[in-house]
Design a protein around this motif. Sequence first.
Motif, PDB file in Angstrom:
ATOM      1  N   GLU A  28      19.194 -27.317  22.949  1.00 49.21           N
ATOM      2  CA  GLU A  28      19.333 -27.892  24.103  1.00 49.21           C
ATOM      3  C   GLU A  28      20.646 -28.965  24.129  1.00 49.21           C
ATOM      4  O   GLU A  28      21.482 -28.843  24.763  1.00 49.21           O
ATOM      5  N   ARG A  29      20.462 -29.741  23.124  1.00 46.77           N
ATOM      6  CA  ARG A  29      21.374 -31.178  23.350  1.00 46.77           C
ATOM      7  C   ARG A  29      22.810 -30.328  22.553  1.00 46.77           C
ATOM      8  O   ARG A  29      23.702 -30.958  23.195  1.00 46.77           O
ATOM      9  N   VAL A  30      22.710 -29.480  21.760  1.00 43.77           N
ATOM     10  CA  VAL A  30      23.964 -29.280  21.087  1.00 43.77           C
ATOM     11  C   VAL A  30      24.522 -28.022  21.796  1.00 43.77           C
ATOM     12  O   VAL A  30      25.957 -27.788  21.663  1.00 43.77           O
ATOM     13  N   ALA A  31      24.042 -27.607  22.994  1.00 41.55           N
ATOM     14  CA  ALA A  31      24.460 -26.485  23.759  1.00 41.55           C
ATOM     15  C   ALA A  31      25.601 -27.132  24.694  1.00 41.55           C
ATOM     16  O   ALA A  31      24.967 -28.093  25.573  1.00 41.55           O
ATOM     17  N   ARG A  32      26.764 -26.770  24.783  1.00 39.59           N
ATOM     18  CA  ARG A  32      27.760 -27.691  25.404  1.00 39.59           C
ATOM     19  C   ARG A  32      28.120 -26.675  26.529  1.00 39.59           C
ATOM     20  O   ARG A  32      28.620 -25.713  26.720  1.00 39.59           O
ATOM     21  N   GLY A  33      27.917 -27.485  27.661  1.00 41.09           N
ATOM     22  CA  GLY A  33      28.407 -26.823  29.205  1.00 41.09           C
ATOM     23  C   GLY A  33      27.459 -25.648  29.522  1.00 41.09           C
ATOM     24  O   GLY A  33      26.634 -25.072  28.906  1.00 41.09           O
ATOM     25  N   ARG A  34      27.864 -24.936  30.649  1.00 37.64           N
ATOM     26  CA  ARG A  34      26.920 -24.036  31.206  1.00 37.64           C
ATOM     27  C   ARG A  34      26.987 -23.039  30.492  1.00 37.64           C
ATOM     28  O   ARG A  34      25.909 -22.171  30.239  1.00 37.64           O
ATOM     29  N   LEU A  35      28.196 -22.317  29.989  1.00 39.90           N
ATOM     30  CA  LEU A  35      28.551 -21.045  29.319  1.00 39.90           C
ATOM     31  C   LEU A  35      27.675 -21.211  27.933  1.00 39.90           C
ATOM     32  O   LEU A  35      26.949 -20.324  27.428  1.00 39.90           O
ATOM     33  N   GLY A  36      28.084 -22.550  27.342  1.00 37.76           N
ATOM     34  CA  GLY A  36      27.327 -22.465  25.935  1.00 37.76           C
ATOM     35  C   GLY A  36      25.748 -22.566  25.975  1.00 37.76           C
ATOM     36  O   GLY A  36      24.823 -21.835  25.168  1.00 37.76           O
ATOM     37  N   HIS A  37      25.102 -23.353  27.181  1.00 42.08           N
ATOM     38  CA  HIS A  37      23.628 -23.168  27.364  1.00 42.08           C
ATOM     39  C   HIS A  37      22.989 -21.852  27.761  1.00 42.08           C
ATOM     40  O   HIS A  37      22.239 -21.489  27.027  1.00 42.08           O
ATOM     41  N   ALA A  38      23.999 -21.139  28.420  1.00 45.17           N
ATOM     42  CA  ALA A  38      23.528 -19.813  28.685  1.00 45.17           C
ATOM     43  C   ALA A  38      23.689 -18.936  27.635  1.00 45.17           C
ATOM     44  O   ALA A  38      22.620 -18.052  27.218  1.00 45.17           O
ATOM     45  N   LEU A  39      24.625 -18.985  26.534  1.00 44.36           N
ATOM     46  CA  LEU A  39      24.659 -18.259  25.423  1.00 44.36           C
ATOM     47  C   LEU A  39      23.475 -18.645  24.361  1.00 44.36           C
ATOM     48  O   LEU A  39      22.664 -17.797  23.812  1.00 44.36           O
TER      49      LEU A  39
END
Length: 298
Positions: free
Chosen positions: A68-79
């Motif tokens: 979760e910490r490395v997922a950037r932004g809404r799109l990154g987190h969704a992917l």
Amino acid sequence: MRVSGEGLVLGVVLDALLGDPRRWHPVAGFGRVASRVERDLYADSRWRGVVYAGVLVGGAGAAGVALERVARGRLGHALVTAGVTWAVLGGTSLGREGLLMARALERGDLEAARERLPHLCARDPRGLDAEGLARAVVESVAENTSDASVAPLFWGAVAGIPGLMMYRAVNTLDAMVGYRSPRYERFGWAAARLDDVANWAPARITGGLVVLCSGREAWRVLRRDGARHPSPNAGRCEAAFAGALGVRLGGVNRYGGRVERRPEMGDGRAPEAGDVRRAVRLSAAVTFAAAAVIWSLR
């Protein structure tokens, strides 16, 4: 915790299109790690089992937090959520195994069906006739609709990526050591109880979604028979499926040298090969209904 409803729904779509990864499956990798930890920690002790489950489930949760910490932004987190959801879901593979069993039963190849049954459940296939094999598959599809689809989506909706990963860790450990056998009755106690707790709400949600997808008879049998099963959770799923499909589930089950006699659920006939196909279709409908609910609440 960040929760991405879009990511969860996209993960359902990926699972429907692709099924489980054929190589380098993360859940299989976790299983190998769990086996190595078991070799180091095993003792005929509940406390050792508590440490074993705590280390592995906690490690899965920590890995989820890191993702979760490395997922950037809404799109990154969704992917990232979609990728993890795809990895932990097993609904499409469950359906494929069910259909393989249905085809074997439809052509009368009981030996092939007996050889394939261990891919779905731990029941001893030796000596099972066509009705016994069909019942075993329908019951396994019913129970695993919660374990493989609804429960990971529920925990993903509650706790995001860590919830997805911790649930799958709990469920995998239960499948590995959560048995009432001489080796695991004490060591596997914590994993089995964790699995009961983690599946309490999802199993009841699964029963409700079966009713939503099929109608009044599923509700009637669920209310009457759901609590009769020795498992606090499996009975809700199996009773709802029995009512929805108009079949009778439960009876004598053999697991190696152990015999269990379970109360019957439903008022219909014994399951047949065609009912296995119907159970697979119902399982898929329940999975998509769960995804639709998540989409509506996002």
